[in-house]
Design an enzyme around this catalytic site. Structure first.
Site, PDB file in Angstrom:
ATOM      1  CB  SER A 189       2.917  12.954  -7.153  1.00  0.00           C
ATOM      2  OG  SER A 189       1.728  12.562  -7.745  1.00  0.00           O
ATOM      3  CG  ASP A 343       3.800   9.114 -14.200  1.00  0.00           C
ATOM      4  OD1 ASP A 343       2.565   9.188 -14.086  1.00  0.00           O
ATOM      5  OD2 ASP A 343       4.591   9.830 -13.551  1.00  0.00           O
ATOM      6  CG  HIS A 373       2.909   8.651 -10.548  1.00  0.00           C
ATOM      7  ND1 HIS A 373       3.271   9.869 -11.052  1.00  0.00           N
ATOM      8  CD2 HIS A 373       2.309   8.902  -9.365  1.00  0.00           C
ATOM      9  CE1 HIS A 373       2.893  10.816 -10.218  1.00  0.00           C
ATOM     10  NE2 HIS A 373       2.316  10.252  -9.169  1.00  0.00           N
TER      11      HIS A 373
END
Ligand SMILES: *[C@@H]1O[C@H](CO)[C@@H](O)[C@H](O)[C@H]1NC(C)=O
Ligand SMILES: *[C@@H]1O[C@H](CO)[C@@H](O)[C@H](O)[C@H]1NC(C)=O
Length: 399
Positions: A189, A343, A373
């Site tokens: 991320s 996501d 995610h």
């Protein structure tokens, strides 16, 4: 009576709103996902509410979460765990206990959390690092970095880079018994964003003699220019990252001034003078056909030059690694990219895969068809545990 009833009504609406989790069909362990997402969202919304009332800044949510999700560095049967600093940046080091047969591999891990929350000490990241060190018989360095809202770009980038450079000193690698030809950088991320950015930066650093063997980017955030990609359009409300929060994280990376967030949310933040950069994030040419699925490309709307003047970071390649040109990408190490179907950041990863491939970099895409995610750090979910194994297996074969 009326007042109490009113409060109760508000509370019921709030609970209903924060537990409502839209999920695609055929997802594994839906109730667990809903429960985890509800916990996260309810806490986050409470903080948003408190922020609206002027009580806290949203990101203090971080400190709150950290206070009971962080664990101290405790060694287990297989791995010695220790906190230390690399040139003043706090890092956590994982060293396998078994006797090394030869020089070991080294993994430099950068945690996610929107450049604003989480830490290397968070229980789920700690577990992932232990697992990596144990399975690969590798030294894992999990770095920290100072975060928003107190610190903005480029502090997060620079802290990470400082720690990485320290780690890559030949004497430091030697002191950990690491083979300098088998060092990789990984992150998820916002940590995937920092991983991609520091790997690019290393290529231009005359002090660095070591060449990385791999970079692993787990659902990375890679560009700020177009926040209306098909993945943003399709997945604005799925767990564990909504578009609302992603845009907040992006803008908060550069400033606490909410006018940037507002402009980003309507995809109207890039000034006309920078529109030549859109070619680097043009999903119409960079996404594989099946992800375009009936979406019509339009170039983002023109933003005010003031925002870009005040917060130039969002157009900086160190924040948006997709803005690097091909000649720079060419030097990158073998790359592993994980993307998840549900996501908002999916298309950032997919476009980077295309760009790296075009530049001749060896790149492997692992697209998780039923993925959300954030799952790699949610080892409580089957899908998270499976993904962590997939990532570690890839490193096992390629690092
Ligand atoms: C340590 O390694 C052994 C053998 O691989 C394994 O069975 C055990 O679960 C590991 N312990 C921990 C705490 O991971
Ligand atoms: C994006 O790509 C499409 C098709 O490849 C092209 O027609 C369009 O002009 C491009 N737009 C920008 C802003 O680069």
């Amino acid at each position: 009576m009326g007042k109490k009833f009113f409060c109760l009504l508000i509370l019921v609406i709030f609970i209903a709103y924060s537990t409502h989790t839209p999920l695609p069909d055929g997802i594994e362990e839906p109730w667990k996902i809903i429960l985890l997402n509800t916990l996260l969202r309810t806490t986050a919304y409470l903080f948003l509410l408190a922020e609206m009332l002027g009580l806290v800044h949203f990101a203090e949510f971080t400190i709150f979460l950290s206070s009971f999700l962080n664990v101290s560095p405790v060694s287990d049967d297989n791995v010695t765990v220790k906190d230390t600093t690399f040139n003043n940046v706090p890092v956590r080091v994982y060293v396998p206990k078994r006797k090394p047969e030869s020089l070991r591999r080294g993994v430099f891990y950068i945690h996610g959390g929107g450049w604003c929350f989480a830490s290397n000490a968070m229980i789920n990241y700690d577990r992932l690092s232990r697992m990596t060190a144990d399975r690969l018989d590798a030294i894992v360095i999990a770095t920290n970095y100072r975060s928003a809202p107190k610190f903005h770009f480029p502090v997060q980038f620079e802290d990470t880079y400082t720690a990485l450079k320290w780690f890559l000193h030949p004497q430091i690698l030697e002191s950990y018994g690491i083979d300098p030809e088998r060092v990789g950088v990984s992150g998820d991320s916002a940590g995937g964003n920092l991983a991609a950015a520091v790997c690019q930066q290393l290529l231009e650093d005359p002090d660095i003699k070591i060449k990385l063997k791999t970079q692993s980017l787990i659902y990375p955030a890679l560009q700020t220019l177009d926040l209306d990609l098909p993945s943003y359009r399709e997945n604005p409300y799925y767990p564990f990252l909504s578009k609302l929060f992603m845009v907040r994280f992006w803008s908060e990376y550069f400033t606490t001034d909410r006018s940037l967030e507002k402009a980003m949310f309507s995809n109207q933040h890039v000034p006309v003078e920078s529109s030549h950069l859109f070619k680097f994030v043009n999903w119409s040419s960079l996404l594989p056909e099946r992800f375009k699925k009936g979406h019509v490309y339009s170039s983002p709307r023109q933003g005010s030059p003031e925002l870009a003047k005040k917060y130039p970071g969002f157009l900086d390649v160190r924040a948006a690694p997709l803005l690097a040109d091909d000649s720079k990408l060419r030097g990158l190490p073998q790359t592993y990219v994980i993307t998840c179907q549900y996501d908002v950041l999916r298309d950032d990863g997919l476009m980077y895969v295309t760009r790296l491939g075009n530049a001749g970099v060896q790149v492997i895409l692992d697209h998780i068809e039923d993925g959300f995610h954030g799952i790699i750090s949610l080892l409580q979910l089957n899908s998270g545990y499976k993904l962590a194994n997939q990532y570690i297996s890839w490193l096992h074969e390629n690092l």
